[in-house]
Design a protein around this motif. Structure first.
Motif, mmCIF file in Angstrom:
data_model
loop_
_atom_site.group_PDB
_atom_site.id
_atom_site.type_symbol
_atom_site.label_atom_id
_atom_site.label_comp_id
_atom_site.label_asym_id
_atom_site.label_seq_id
_atom_site.Cartn_x
_atom_site.Cartn_y
_atom_site.Cartn_z
ATOM 1 N N THR A 346 41.600 31.859 44.234
ATOM 2 C CA THR A 346 42.708 31.002 43.821
ATOM 3 C C THR A 346 43.636 31.679 42.815
ATOM 4 O O THR A 346 43.295 32.717 42.234
ATOM 5 C CB THR A 346 42.183 29.707 43.174
ATOM 6 O OG1 THR A 346 41.541 30.043 41.931
ATOM 7 C CG2 THR A 346 41.191 28.995 44.077
ATOM 8 N N ALA A 347 44.776 31.048 42.602
ATOM 9 C CA ALA A 347 45.721 31.521 41.582
ATOM 10 C C ALA A 347 45.053 31.553 40.221
ATOM 11 O O ALA A 347 45.325 32.444 39.400
ATOM 12 C CB ALA A 347 46.952 30.630 41.565
ATOM 13 N N GLU A 348 44.178 30.599 39.955
ATOM 14 C CA GLU A 348 43.462 30.555 38.684
ATOM 15 C C GLU A 348 42.600 31.801 38.490
ATOM 16 O O GLU A 348 42.499 32.327 37.382
ATOM 17 C CB GLU A 348 42.593 29.296 38.627
ATOM 18 C CG GLU A 348 42.027 28.985 37.250
ATOM 19 C CD GLU A 348 43.085 28.608 36.224
ATOM 20 O OE1 GLU A 348 42.808 28.745 35.014
ATOM 21 O OE2 GLU A 348 44.191 28.185 36.623
ATOM 22 N N ASP A 349 41.990 32.293 39.576
ATOM 23 C CA ASP A 349 41.210 33.531 39.503
ATOM 24 C C ASP A 349 42.092 34.706 39.111
ATOM 25 O O ASP A 349 41.684 35.595 38.351
ATOM 26 C CB ASP A 349 40.531 33.819 40.850
ATOM 27 C CG ASP A 349 39.394 32.866 41.143
ATOM 28 O OD1 ASP A 349 38.629 32.550 40.213
ATOM 29 O OD2 ASP A 349 39.262 32.434 42.309
ATOM 30 N N ILE A 351 44.989 34.543 37.402
ATOM 31 C CA ILE A 351 45.453 34.356 36.020
ATOM 32 C C ILE A 351 44.365 34.760 35.031
ATOM 33 O O ILE A 351 44.632 35.394 34.007
ATOM 34 C CB ILE A 351 45.875 32.888 35.798
ATOM 35 C CG1 ILE A 351 47.125 32.570 36.631
ATOM 36 C CG2 ILE A 351 46.143 32.618 34.323
ATOM 37 C CD1 ILE A 351 47.469 31.093 36.691
ATOM 38 N N LYS A 352 43.117 34.417 35.359
ATOM 39 C CA LYS A 352 41.983 34.739 34.475
ATOM 40 C C LYS A 352 41.509 36.180 34.654
ATOM 41 O O LYS A 352 40.786 36.699 33.796
ATOM 42 C CB LYS A 352 40.820 33.796 34.766
ATOM 43 C CG LYS A 352 41.062 32.351 34.369
ATOM 44 C CD LYS A 352 39.842 31.506 34.705
ATOM 45 C CE LYS A 352 40.020 30.061 34.282
ATOM 46 N NZ LYS A 352 38.833 29.229 34.659
ATOM 47 N N THR A 354 39.462 37.091 37.215
ATOM 48 C CA THR A 354 38.043 36.810 37.469
ATOM 49 C C THR A 354 37.324 38.010 38.066
ATOM 50 O O THR A 354 37.833 38.663 38.979
ATOM 51 C CB THR A 354 37.902 35.605 38.414
ATOM 52 O OG1 THR A 354 38.577 34.476 37.838
ATOM 53 C CG2 THR A 354 36.440 35.255 38.626
ATOM 54 N N VAL A 385 53.048 32.919 38.192
ATOM 55 C CA VAL A 385 51.617 33.218 38.270
ATOM 56 C C VAL A 385 51.436 34.678 37.856
ATOM 57 O O VAL A 385 51.672 35.597 38.634
ATOM 58 C CB VAL A 385 51.059 32.991 39.689
ATOM 59 C CG1 VAL A 385 49.560 33.307 39.729
ATOM 60 C CG2 VAL A 385 51.314 31.561 40.135
ATOM 61 N N ALA A 387 49.302 37.653 37.199
ATOM 62 C CA ALA A 387 47.960 38.095 37.598
ATOM 63 C C ALA A 387 47.463 39.233 36.714
ATOM 64 O O ALA A 387 48.191 40.193 36.440
ATOM 65 C CB ALA A 387 47.973 38.543 39.048
ATOM 66 N N TYR A 390 41.911 41.629 39.100
ATOM 67 C CA TYR A 390 40.857 40.684 39.477
ATOM 68 C C TYR A 390 40.068 41.235 40.661
ATOM 69 O O TYR A 390 40.498 42.173 41.342
ATOM 70 C CB TYR A 390 41.453 39.318 39.823
ATOM 71 C CG TYR A 390 42.363 39.333 41.044
ATOM 72 C CD1 TYR A 390 41.868 39.037 42.315
ATOM 73 C CD2 TYR A 390 43.720 39.642 40.922
ATOM 74 C CE1 TYR A 390 42.702 39.068 43.426
ATOM 75 C CE2 TYR A 390 44.548 39.664 42.021
ATOM 76 C CZ TYR A 390 44.039 39.382 43.276
ATOM 77 O OH TYR A 390 44.877 39.419 44.374
ATOM 78 N N ASP A 415 43.985 31.008 48.408
ATOM 79 C CA ASP A 415 45.093 30.064 48.416
ATOM 80 C C ASP A 415 46.425 30.801 48.578
ATOM 81 O O ASP A 415 46.473 32.032 48.682
ATOM 82 C CB ASP A 415 45.061 29.156 47.183
ATOM 83 C CG ASP A 415 45.416 29.848 45.874
ATOM 84 O OD1 ASP A 415 45.914 31.002 45.894
ATOM 85 O OD2 ASP A 415 45.193 29.236 44.799
ATOM 86 N N ALA A 418 47.161 33.472 45.694
ATOM 87 C CA ALA A 418 46.229 34.600 45.716
ATOM 88 C C ALA A 418 46.535 35.498 46.906
ATOM 89 O O ALA A 418 46.568 36.735 46.793
ATOM 90 C CB ALA A 418 44.791 34.100 45.774
#
Length: 458
Positions: A346-349, A351-352, A354, A385, A387, A390, A415, A418
């Motif tokens: 995901t986009a959250e991955d 951003i973090k 991951t 977003v 990045a 990751y 997603d 990503a």
């Protein structure tokens, strides 16, 4: 009636025709069966399909992900077949004339090996910018050396699972007609996730809010230009690179020629002396799942490229001898199906940044969403977003809905945002390599891909 019976007997014994029309009545297939049809449907009669191969691993799609998957699988000792619909390996690298490998420099393994071979064979500046004909030749060599059985000019048309929901057979169409293939493990490296969809896997496509997909682009190879002049005038960055100022200046020059280009950030870069690559168009609203839309987009893109080149040549000066040497045999599709896997990146991955224990590779490429419509700017954006580097996890390469199936390349589980980062070909290669390793292990140990204990090799 005697002539009719003789014709039926001839057709039944002939391997040349799948369906033929007798003197009277409905069409008759090679087995003497009569199909049925209505105004809206045609029901093909059942027939026996020859099973021509039973093997360990079958990879569908011979692009950046597929060639790497097949090589790694074969090197790990699995009997491996690579099926490709075009007349060469490489996909967007070759039939698409992409001519530029993004996000590859930190990748070990097969990506590093390929880069080394390109440089040895005189890729002009670096492996990042390559000659498509040279790429075809090197990919052929690498597959042959690994012992991969390659089948070109062959398209996957159907897939069948067994009673345990494990993918077991696929059907193909080619110059040889319809054929069946059986394998212990399959890898979908078709880009659009064709195999997985045919096998019954769920998928997502496009922006989750609008359903719109990123535009398609057709590459062109240009001749009649001098690299030094283009660099000095600011239309191109030196040594096969690209820059935003050069893109903006090239767009203004195209506009000066009277062309309102569909892509506002056109890119031109040198491949060899006197040979330039051009990406200067966007085809909006094109579904990779609709043959009519892809056809129209291809024709429109080729028309626009010719208008751009003719317009620039009319300006004379450094453009006086400009010509298109060739355009891609296939239009570049940025977005197709994203097949549901055991994990959705995901986009959250991003951003973090991951990190995963089952990492396939580290992605350093930014989020790169090309405008979904001309009115939104005609260029590209990260859509806020940001990045960090990751990992792509192996779980995103293993199909959720069907056993015995992996994905590699842009059709893995992720997603919309990503996907816009990991989709570039420098990441597709290590994805393929990892999928090939797991597929070979699973086939040789008679277990399923998700049962393989996978850990990245440093």
């Amino acid at each position: 009636m005697k002539n009719h019976k003789n014709r039926r007997k001839f057709l039944k014994n002939s391997a040349l025709f799948a369906v033929a029309t007798p003197f009277f009545g409905l069409p008759i297939d090679t087995f003497g069966n009569t199909p049925s049809y209505s105004n809206k449907n045609f029901k093909e009669p059942s027939r026996n399909i020859p099973l021509i191969k039973e093997t360990d691993v079958i990879v569908c799609g011979g692009g950046p992900a597929g060639f790497a998957a097949a090589i790694e699988s074969a090197r790990k000792g699995a009997k491996t077949t690579l099926i490709e619909m075009n007349g060469c390996l490489g996909g967007v690298w070759t039939t698409g004339l992409l001519s530029n490998i993004l996000d590859y420099t930190n990748k070990p393994g097969i990506m590093k090996e390929l880069a080394h071979r390109l440089e040895q064979r005189d890729a002009q500046y670096s492996a990042k910018v390559y000659d498509a004909e040279l790429m075809k030749y090197i990919l052929d060599q690498m597959c042959q050396e690994a012992g991969v059985e390659v089948r070109l000019h062959t398209r996957v048309t159907a897939a069948y699972t067994n009673s345990k929901n494990k993918l077991e057979y696929i059907l193909t169409e080619s110059f040889s007609g319809r054929e069946a293939w059986k394998s212990k493990v399959f890898i979908d490296a078709t880009g659009n996730g064709d195999l997985a969809a045919q096998a019954g896997c769920g998928f997502d496509i496009g922006n989750p809010e609008t359903g719109k997909t990123q535009p398609a682009s057709l590459m062109a190879i240009l001749v009649g230009l001098e690299e030094d002049q283009l660099v000095n005038e600011g239309f191109m960055a030196p040594k096969g690179k690209s820059s935003e100022p050069s893109k903006k200046k090239l767009y203004q020059e195209i506009k000066r020629a009277g062309i309102n280009a569909s892509y506002t950030m056109p890119t031109m870069f040198a491949i060899r002396p006197g040979m330039m690559a051009l990406m200067a168009n966007h085809q909006y609203g094109v579904s990779a799942l609709n043959a009519d839309e892809v056809t129209l987009a291809t024709i429109e893109a080729r028309r626009e490229l010719n208008l751009i080149v003719d317009g620039l040549r009319s300006l004379n000066g450094i453009w006086s001898n400009l010509r298109i040497a060739t355009t891609g045999a296939q239009i570049g599709i940025r977005e197709g199906r994203r097949i549901h896997g055991l994990y959705t990146l995901t986009a959250e991955d991003l951003i973090k940044g991951t990190q995963f224990d089952d990492a396939v590779c580290t992605v350093t490429f930014n989020v790169d969403v090309h405008s979904l419509e001309k009115d939104s700017g005609g260029g590209y954006s990260c859509h806020s977003v940001k990045a960090k580097p990751y990992h792509i996890p192996m779980r995103s390469l293993i199909a959720k809905d069907v056993d015995g199936l992996l994905m590699a390349g842009r059709c893995i589980s992720g997603d919309f945002f990503a996907h816009s980062s990991y989709r570039v070909t420098g990441n597709a290669v290590p994805m393929g390599e990892a999928a090939g390793k797991v597929a070979a292990t699973a086939s040789l140990q008679n277990i399923l891909p998700h049962e393989v204990k996978y850990k990245i090799e440093n």
